[in-house]
Design an enzyme around this catalytic site. Structure first.
Site, PDB file in Angstrom:
ATOM      1  N   SER A 199       0.832  -1.212   0.000  1.00  0.00           N
ATOM      2  CA  SER A 199       0.000   0.000   0.000  1.00  0.00           C
ATOM      3  C   SER A 199       0.864   1.259   0.000  1.00  0.00           C
ATOM      4  O   SER A 199       2.013   1.250   0.454  1.00  0.00           O
ATOM      5  CB  SER A 199      -0.915   0.022   1.224  1.00  0.00           C
TER       6      SER A 199
HETATM    7  N1  SAH Z   1      -0.974  -4.689   4.098  1.00  0.00           N
HETATM    8  C1  SAH Z   1      -0.376  -4.961   2.823  1.00  0.00           C
HETATM    9  C2  SAH Z   1      -1.301  -4.542   1.695  1.00  0.00           C
HETATM   10  C3  SAH Z   1      -1.295  -5.541   0.596  1.00  0.00           C
HETATM   11  S1  SAH Z   1      -2.566  -5.307  -0.611  1.00  0.00           S
HETATM   12  C4  SAH Z   1       0.986  -4.292   2.708  1.00  0.00           C
HETATM   13  O1  SAH Z   1       1.267  -3.391   3.495  1.00  0.00           O
HETATM   14  O2  SAH Z   1       1.776  -4.680   1.846  1.00  0.00           O
HETATM   15  C5  SAH Z   1      -3.903  -6.259   0.048  1.00  0.00           C
HETATM   16  C6  SAH Z   1      -3.615  -7.704   0.384  1.00  0.00           C
HETATM   17  O3  SAH Z   1      -4.859  -8.292   0.769  1.00  0.00           O
HETATM   18  C7  SAH Z   1      -3.089  -8.539  -0.800  1.00  0.00           C
HETATM   19  O4  SAH Z   1      -1.892  -9.163  -0.401  1.00  0.00           O
HETATM   20  C8  SAH Z   1      -4.200  -9.553  -1.043  1.00  0.00           C
HETATM   21  O5  SAH Z   1      -3.744 -10.811  -1.488  1.00  0.00           O
HETATM   22  C9  SAH Z   1      -4.866  -9.639   0.328  1.00  0.00           C
HETATM   23  N2  SAH Z   1      -6.253 -10.122   0.333  1.00  0.00           N
HETATM   24  C10 SAH Z   1      -7.232  -9.902  -0.567  1.00  0.00           C
HETATM   25  N3  SAH Z   1      -8.376 -10.529  -0.206  1.00  0.00           N
HETATM   26  C11 SAH Z   1      -8.108 -11.167   0.980  1.00  0.00           C
HETATM   27  C12 SAH Z   1      -8.866 -12.003   1.859  1.00  0.00           C
HETATM   28  N4  SAH Z   1     -10.124 -12.314   1.625  1.00  0.00           N
HETATM   29  N5  SAH Z   1      -8.257 -12.472   2.961  1.00  0.00           N
HETATM   30  C13 SAH Z   1      -6.960 -12.176   3.241  1.00  0.00           C
HETATM   31  N6  SAH Z   1      -6.194 -11.406   2.446  1.00  0.00           N
HETATM   32  C14 SAH Z   1      -6.754 -10.910   1.331  1.00  0.00           C
END
Ligand code: SAH
Length: 217
Positions: A66
């Site tokens: 993010s």
């Molecule tokens: N907090 C992360 C943001 C990653 S983007 C960071 O700082 O890098 C959002 C993440 O949510 C992705 O890795 C995606 O695979 C995950 N995601 C999407 N749907 C999800 C679900 N139902 N349960 C768990 N993770 C999920």
């Protein structure tokens, strides 16, 4: 792993903190966490030059780390106190997880992409960030076995409010969640009592979508 964090990186980080401060982040502890965490290590080595721009970036499996401003904004909304038990949905690169650990929270985090889960599990302890629990699973279900939580943060765009998550909050606890399809409204639900929730909205953001079920690739 050799931790390559130079003075140049530290300088770039201070610049980044300045940028997100100018965009409105005030919480000193959140800004300090951002100034400490070597974000470049959370990205593939080819992208290190982009690590301290205020932008999201690809981390594989079609996901992104993010934008720092967004991480700071959500972290500020969580109002983390030392010792808080926090559930994170969407571990991704582990950067948001690291911010919460810097804020002295106990972090429980779920990721649905096997590839990212496997990577982050090895990586986080190597850079000194040890979550309480990392799970490969579906965030729509939360972690009932470890509930209730002081707060829950969703780092993917939820097409609707997953009610299960509300039920896993302590009374007084907060769910910080971006809700919407193409654009998401940052929304905070506070559990005022067992049955009553207060809702506040904080403007538009864009996240990768929160998807159903686990994904094994
Ligand atoms: N907090 C992360 C943001 C990653 S983007 C960071 O700082 O890098 C959002 C993440 O949510 C992705 O890795 C995606 O695979 C995950 N995601 C999407 N749907 C999800 C679900 N139902 N349960 C768990 N993770 C999920």
């Amino acid at each position: 792993m050799i931790i390559n964090d130079s003075n140049r990186h530290k300088g770039l980080r201070n610049q980044l903190v300045k940028v997100i401060k100018e965009k409105g982040i005030k919480d000193r502890k959140v800004l300090d966490a951002i100034s400490k965490i070597p974000r470049h290590l959370f990205m593939d080595s080819g992208f290190v030059d982009f690590a301290y721009q205020d932008k999201p970036f690809p981390i594989g499996a079609e996901q992104t780390i993010s934008q720092p401003y967004t991480v700071a904004f959500q972290s500020e909304l969580l109002q983390v106190e030392p010792g808080h038990k926090i559930l994170e949905i969407g571990t991704g690169s582990g950067y948001q997880t690291a911010v919460l650990i810097e804020l002295k929270a106990e972090v429980y985090s779920i990721e649905r992409q096997k590839e990212l889960y496997t990577k982050v599990r090895k990586f986080l302890p190597k850079v000194g960030y040890v979550p309480k629990k990392l799970e490969y699973g579906d965030g729509y279900k939360g972690m009932p076995e470890y509930a209730p939580f002081d707060s829950i943060i969703v780092t993917a765009g939820a097409p609707y409010l997953p009610k299960t998550l509300l039920g896993q909050l302590k009374v007084g606890g907060k769910l910080v969640i971006p809700i919407g399809e193409d654009v998401q409204v940052m929304t905070v639900f506070t559990r005022a009592s067992e049955k009553k929730f207060e809702k506040l909205e904080y403007g538009d953001f864009r996240f990768v979508p929160m998807l159903k079920e686990k994904n094994n690739s």
